[in-house]
Design an enzyme around this catalytic site. Structure first.
Site, PDB file in Angstrom:
ATOM      1  CG  ASN A  12      37.342  41.351 -49.082  1.00 37.00           C
ATOM      2  OD1 ASN A  12      37.064  42.424 -49.614  1.00 37.00           O
ATOM      3  ND2 ASN A  12      36.433  40.433 -48.844  1.00 37.00           N
ATOM      4  CG  HIS A  15      35.458  47.642 -47.191  1.00 36.64           C
ATOM      5  ND1 HIS A  15      34.110  47.702 -47.500  1.00 36.64           N
ATOM      6  CD2 HIS A  15      35.584  46.696 -46.236  1.00 36.64           C
ATOM      7  CE1 HIS A  15      33.457  46.834 -46.748  1.00 36.64           C
ATOM      8  NE2 HIS A  15      34.332  46.206 -45.986  1.00 36.64           N
ATOM      9  CG  HIS A  55      30.949  39.552 -51.283  1.00 37.80           C
ATOM     10  ND1 HIS A  55      30.515  39.517 -49.981  1.00 37.80           N
ATOM     11  CD2 HIS A  55      29.957  38.975 -52.006  1.00 37.80           C
ATOM     12  CE1 HIS A  55      29.323  38.954 -49.921  1.00 37.80           C
ATOM     13  NE2 HIS A  55      28.957  38.616 -51.140  1.00 37.80           N
ATOM     14  NE  ARG A  57      26.604  42.585 -49.831  1.00 40.01           N
ATOM     15  CZ  ARG A  57      26.625  41.958 -48.653  1.00 40.01           C
ATOM     16  NH1 ARG A  57      27.765  41.700 -48.054  1.00 40.01           N
ATOM     17  NH2 ARG A  57      25.513  41.600 -48.072  1.00 40.01           N
ATOM     18  NE  ARG A  61      25.868  46.171 -49.383  1.00 42.50           N
ATOM     19  CZ  ARG A  61      25.513  45.607 -48.228  1.00 42.50           C
ATOM     20  NH1 ARG A  61      26.343  45.632 -47.206  1.00 42.50           N
ATOM     21  NH2 ARG A  61      24.352  45.021 -48.087  1.00 42.50           N
ATOM     22  CD  GLU A  82      33.722  37.038 -49.346  1.00 43.22           C
ATOM     23  OE1 GLU A  82      32.667  37.569 -48.972  1.00 43.22           O
ATOM     24  OE2 GLU A  82      34.819  37.351 -48.910  1.00 43.22           O
ATOM     25  CB  THR A 113      29.608  37.850 -44.733  1.00 44.70           C
ATOM     26  OG1 THR A 113      29.988  38.370 -45.999  1.00 44.70           O
ATOM     27  CG2 THR A 113      29.008  36.475 -44.893  1.00 44.70           C
ATOM     28  CD  GLU A 163      37.213  32.792 -45.871  1.00 52.10           C
ATOM     29  OE1 GLU A 163      37.523  32.632 -47.069  1.00 52.10           O
ATOM     30  OE2 GLU A 163      36.938  33.894 -45.367  1.00 52.10           O
ATOM     31  CG  HIS A 203      33.836  38.087 -41.144  1.00 49.86           C
ATOM     32  ND1 HIS A 203      33.459  39.063 -40.253  1.00 49.86           N
ATOM     33  CD2 HIS A 203      33.083  38.283 -42.250  1.00 49.86           C
ATOM     34  CE1 HIS A 203      32.500  39.786 -40.779  1.00 49.86           C
ATOM     35  NE2 HIS A 203      32.258  39.344 -42.005  1.00 49.86           N
TER      36      HIS A 203
HETATM   37  N1  PXP Z   1      35.909  36.150 -45.553  1.00 50.09           N
HETATM   38  C1  PXP Z   1      34.604  36.260 -45.868  1.00 50.09           C
HETATM   39  C2  PXP Z   1      33.883  35.024 -46.299  1.00 50.09           C
HETATM   40  C3  PXP Z   1      33.941  37.506 -45.815  1.00 50.09           C
HETATM   41  O1  PXP Z   1      32.642  37.588 -46.136  1.00 50.09           O
HETATM   42  C4  PXP Z   1      34.685  38.653 -45.464  1.00 50.09           C
HETATM   43  C5  PXP Z   1      34.018  39.976 -45.465  1.00 50.09           C
HETATM   44  O2  PXP Z   1      33.695  40.348 -46.778  1.00 50.09           O
HETATM   45  C6  PXP Z   1      36.039  38.488 -45.157  1.00 50.09           C
HETATM   46  C7  PXP Z   1      36.629  37.225 -45.181  1.00 50.09           C
HETATM   47  C8  PXP Z   1      36.892  39.657 -44.765  1.00 50.09           C
HETATM   48  O3  PXP Z   1      36.436  40.169 -43.549  1.00 50.09           O
HETATM   49  P1  PXP Z   1      37.038  41.506 -42.984  1.00 50.09           P
HETATM   50  O4  PXP Z   1      36.703  42.587 -43.957  1.00 50.09           O
HETATM   51  O5  PXP Z   1      36.365  41.661 -41.663  1.00 50.09           O
HETATM   52  O6  PXP Z   1      38.524  41.304 -42.874  1.00 50.09           O
END
Ligand code: PXP
Length: 253
Positions: A12, A15, A55, A57, A61, A82, A113, A163, A203
């Site tokens: 992901n 960031h 993602h 949003r 952001r 996402e 999330t 997921e 997550h």
């Molecule tokens: N899966 C989902 C559905 C999420 O919303 C997120 C956070 O955006 C992640 C995975 C990744 O989480 P993390 O950044 O804590 O690894």
């Protein structure tokens, strides 16, 4: 692309865009808009990632519309978008056609999330979205808490993937809570697999708690963002991704 021992890493990259947006880049491709999440996505893929997740949003952001368009053109493994179930974002997904969509709950005020999507309560509005996405040729995943009711709800929606939300496991501050959460995750994974659903997890997964993730059966893919981006600040993305793949190695399923 599946890793040799069967567990795939989806990185992901939100960031990376968070860092860029710290300078409010309105044009993601302009020269001073850095770092570029699309370039980072390619580096992650070269290091062995089996997919890229972003993602989009409602408040934009971090990831911007243009990032998703460019990811669609550049990602060679699998693009997982996402998103919340809102008409604007669903229309966007249908225009872009990512390989997969992961439906998540989205609150404007949240930092990330929080909790899974309640696919039982929201069944009606999810049903039409799942149908529209499937008609567009997009695989559909739902991000759910590890509860049997939610797994049954996912099955009723005819999605392709669940997921499982691992946030509570990641935040467990006692061994007892950790064991309880692991047990819920195991039961949910077994039930989902029994219904013919692909089982992913995500997550809060990091380089320490990944050992615990190995105890959950039937996993196909992990979606990991924050911990990889945080490590990459020190060692670069290539090594951060390779380190995580190394930590995922040996998963027995
Ligand atoms: N899966 C989902 C559905 C999420 O919303 C997120 C956070 O955006 C992640 C995975 C990744 O989480 P993390 O950044 O804590 O690894």
């Amino acid at each position: 692309m599946r890793m040799a021992d069967g567990l795939r890493l989806g990185v992901n990259i939100d960031h990376v865009a968070t860092l860029r947006q710290a300078r409010y880049a309105t044009m993601p491709e302009s020269r001073n808009a850095e770092p570029d999440p699309v370039t980072i996505a390619s580096i992650c893929e070269r290091a062995g990632a089996g997919g890229i997740t972003a993602h989009l949003r409602a408040d934009r952001r971090h990831i911007q519309d243009r990032d998703i368009q460019r990811l669609r053109e550049n990602v060679i493994t699998k693009l997982n978008l996402e998103m919340g179930n809102t008409p604007e974002i669903v229309d966007f997904a249908i225009r872009i056609v990512p390989d997969e969509v992961c439906l998540v709950p989205e609150k404007r005020e949240e930092v990330t999330t929080e909790g899974g999507l309640d696919v039982v309560v929201h069944r009606k509005e999810l049903e039409s979205t799942v149908k529209r996405l499937h008609t567009a040729g997009i695989r559909v995943s739902v991000f759910v808490d590890p509860e049997l009711e939610q797994i049954d709800g996912a099955r009723a929606l005819a999605v392709d993937v669940v997921e499982l939300h691992t946030g509570k496991l990641a935040n467990a501050y006692t061994e007892k809570i950790e064991q309880q959460e692991l047990s819920r995750l195991r039961d949910a994974a077994i039930a989902a697999q029994g219904h013919g659903l692909q089982v992913n997890a995500g997550h809060g997964i990091n380089y320490r708690n990944i050992a615990r993730i190995h105890e959950i059966p039937h996993l196909v893919e992990l979606n990991i963002g924050h911990s990889i981006v945080a490590r990459a600040v020190f060692v670069g993305f290539e090594k951060a991704v390779r380190d995580m793949i190394g930590a995922m190695h040996g998963y027995r399923g």
